[in-house]
Design an enzyme around this catalytic site. Structure first.
Site, PDB file in Angstrom:
ATOM      1  N   LYS A  30     -12.467  -1.181   7.774  1.00 10.50           N
ATOM      2  CA  LYS A  30     -11.722  -2.107   8.639  1.00 10.50           C
ATOM      3  C   LYS A  30     -12.195  -1.830  10.079  1.00 10.50           C
ATOM      4  O   LYS A  30     -13.214  -2.350  10.491  1.00 10.50           O
ATOM      5  CB  LYS A  30     -10.225  -1.883   8.500  1.00 10.50           C
ATOM      6  N   TRP A  83       0.813  -1.225   0.000  1.00  4.82           N
ATOM      7  CA  TRP A  83       0.000   0.000   0.000  1.00  4.82           C
ATOM      8  C   TRP A  83       0.836   1.261   0.000  1.00  4.82           C
ATOM      9  O   TRP A  83       0.389   2.310  -0.474  1.00  4.82           O
ATOM     10  CB  TRP A  83      -1.015  -0.038   1.145  1.00  4.82           C
ATOM     11  N   ASP A 110      -1.292   6.768   6.242  1.00  3.49           N
ATOM     12  CA  ASP A 110      -2.424   5.909   5.899  1.00  3.49           C
ATOM     13  C   ASP A 110      -2.686   4.974   7.083  1.00  3.49           C
ATOM     14  O   ASP A 110      -1.896   4.077   7.359  1.00  3.49           O
ATOM     15  CB  ASP A 110      -2.075   5.099   4.638  1.00  3.49           C
TER      16      ASP A 110
END
Lengths: 361, 361
Positions: free
Chosen positions: B196, B102, B172
């Protein structure tokens, strides 16, 4: 539980059958032991939901193979920026036909990227009509021509598809998609936030002619690239799965009810009844949009003064009708008659209007 | 109805209590006669939901007044492009610390807009650690420094906030936000897709230091402008109201359970139990991430061969445990232990792992 008649302009009413289904399977989707909102977008369960939804939407709207379908996060405003980035070179001309508030928003979003040209506008007349096609001044070098098929705030709608020549026609159908038959092949791009006729808020649909995806456009992040999104089946990143699923339930519901031909009939019946009530009120209720441009989806109207407007909103709410307050940009009353709004709701509204006028007229 | 133990990496498990509440009010929200998904985002009902959600999120995460909170459509990937557009001048340096898949996505999205510089990377070692702070090479002229607090695929997590000097730290936190106490004031920007720990898919959160909103950034559409979004309370256009509402229910649930301090304890307990089961398996299960960088949220592990990986996924599913298939980029197994995954789920998984090894080891 008691359900109101919901005339909200969006987020808007959904069919009760769709909500009941979503409720009943919210904790356990098809025996998976999890909600659809808890399942991976890359798992077989959601992949099937996504594929079925696209197939059903293609059936509902008669989308030809020449056009790709995207399911997007966010609504129409984001697409107004992205279409400039994807389909126009930096500073290239784009023609805008301005028929109300949302046409201007579309221009504003494109302005940093293209040469925004107003091909025609009905603003001088207070957006009470759509600009007549023979008055449009189109640019020979335009990347595309943009129209707003239905103006949700001003209640103005194009009843026919304008012919525009060489540049492809791009159209915001947020508030009138699936309200009647449409020849998709005439459009380069159709886009719509889903929170009116298509289903729930939080997802949008873009229908784009595949050959246009070869245009270079402007420098942009990959997440803003339509061609990449098409290549990844709208799953370049995690999509809004629950909203997409609910859109799918709603599309199935529309097919089951008889499809867009049936909704065109219902829309005519609903909007005719409401406009007749307005026009037959001796001026107590007013809608000044030209007859051939009146929206079948959003009907704004005004009472003799703002105090009566407010009283109308309060009393209609007490009578089980919600979402009737007009948009702050124009005030008054607005009744939105999307596909999930039943004929009975409009009959109830018309009855209430008659009664209200007798008491306050 | 039977609920599985759901270890999906995202979209992921939600607390059953949150889903029950959402189910029970799906057709009639608080006596309004409509679903929350059918109500206008500008009406008093949803405005209250939005305000309560922000207030509760500020409490949950101890967000100081120096930082604004945005609720966004779409997930983290879009924000990776937008932060470059909003906070860096064209071509300005941005430092990236690369600790997994990511981190690389973040670089890719920013690349069209900025001078992407890799300050440090653990890729050569197969992303089995986070780059040690004393090896980072930061640029004196960087617009910001970007880190991925938790790598959902590689299972690597920064356990401490790195000190980075003058350029603000952007992070992030998609897969680890709200998993423990965090000093938000140390960050210029924190962003997270909600699917999440925070709640449902289809909405994201951006927490941004207000003074940074004065940066000019790069030419961009208004819909891409963070300052405009902050000024309009995340309602520049129609937001994903249902997702925002569900996020709000989930934040309330986390507060009721004891807040981030309690979830830090549970995360330690859950992840310790799982890593102990892996490390105690005599090599049958393998996780090769450095001990001090092991993620408490996402635990990838591998069986002796891919055939056994597949059998593990199939048998665990039959035993009522879903979402355990590893990401296609690395294969194997992955168990995600977000806040909504109960301790009992991990106990069941550990028991299953022991049993599976006895049968197939």
């Amino acid at each position: 539980m008691s359900r109101a008649f919901n005339f909200s302009a969006g987020p808007a009413a959904l069919p009760e059958a769709v909500l009941v289904r979503a409720r009943d399977e919210l904790l356990d989707w098809h025996g998976t032991g999890a909600s659809i909102v808890e399942l991976s977008h890359r798992g077989p369960e959601f992949m099937q939901v996504a594929a079925d939804t696209e197939a059903n939407l293609r059936t509902l709207l008669s989308i030809p193979d020449s056009h790709a379908v995207l399911f997007t996060a966010g609504g129409a405003t984001t697409q107004q920026a992205l279409m400039a980035l994807n389909f126009a070179t930096p500073g290239q001309a784009v023609d805008f036909v301005v028929s109300g508030h949302w046409s201007k928003v579309a221009m504003k979003q494109a302005a940093p990227y293209v040469d925004v040209r107003i091909a025609a506008s009905s603003e001088a007349g207070g957006f009470r009509d759509v600009p007549s096609r023979d008055e449009w001044k189109l640019s020979p070098d335009a990347a595309y021509v943009h129209v707003t098929a239905n103006e949700t705030i001003h209640g103005v709608e194009f009843r026919d598809i304008p012919v525009v020549g060489n540049a492809p026609l791009f159209a915001d159908f947020s508030s009138s998609i699936a309200s009647g038959p449409l020849d998709v092949s005439k459009f380069g791009l159709i886009y719509a936030g889903a929170q009116k006729n298509l289903g729930p808020v939080g997802v949008g649909v873009v229908i784009v002619r595949r050959d246009l995806l070869e245009r270079v456009g402007q420098p942009r992040a990959n997440i803003f690239n339509y061609a990449s999104q098409v290549a990844s089946d709208s799953m370049l990143n995690t999509p809004p799965t629950w909203n997409w699923y609910l859109l799918g339930l709603n599309v199935k519901w529309m097919l089951g009810e008889g499809g867009v031909a049936e909704f065109a009939r219902r829309s005519e019946r609903k909007s005719n009844a409401l406009y007749a009530a307005i026009d037959g009120s001796g001026g107590f209720y007013r809608n000044e949009v030209a007859a051939n441009a009146r929206s079948r989806m959003n009907v704004p109207f005004f009472l003799p003064d703002a105090e009566l407007d407010a009283r109308f909103v309060a009393e209609s709410r007490a009578a089980g009708m919600i979402g009737l307050k007009g948009h702050k940009a124009v005030g008054g009353i607005r009744a939105s008659l999307y596909n999930a709004v039943p004929v009975e709701a409009v009959d109830a509204l018309v009855g209430f209007m008659r009664d209200f006028q007798q008491r306050h007229g």
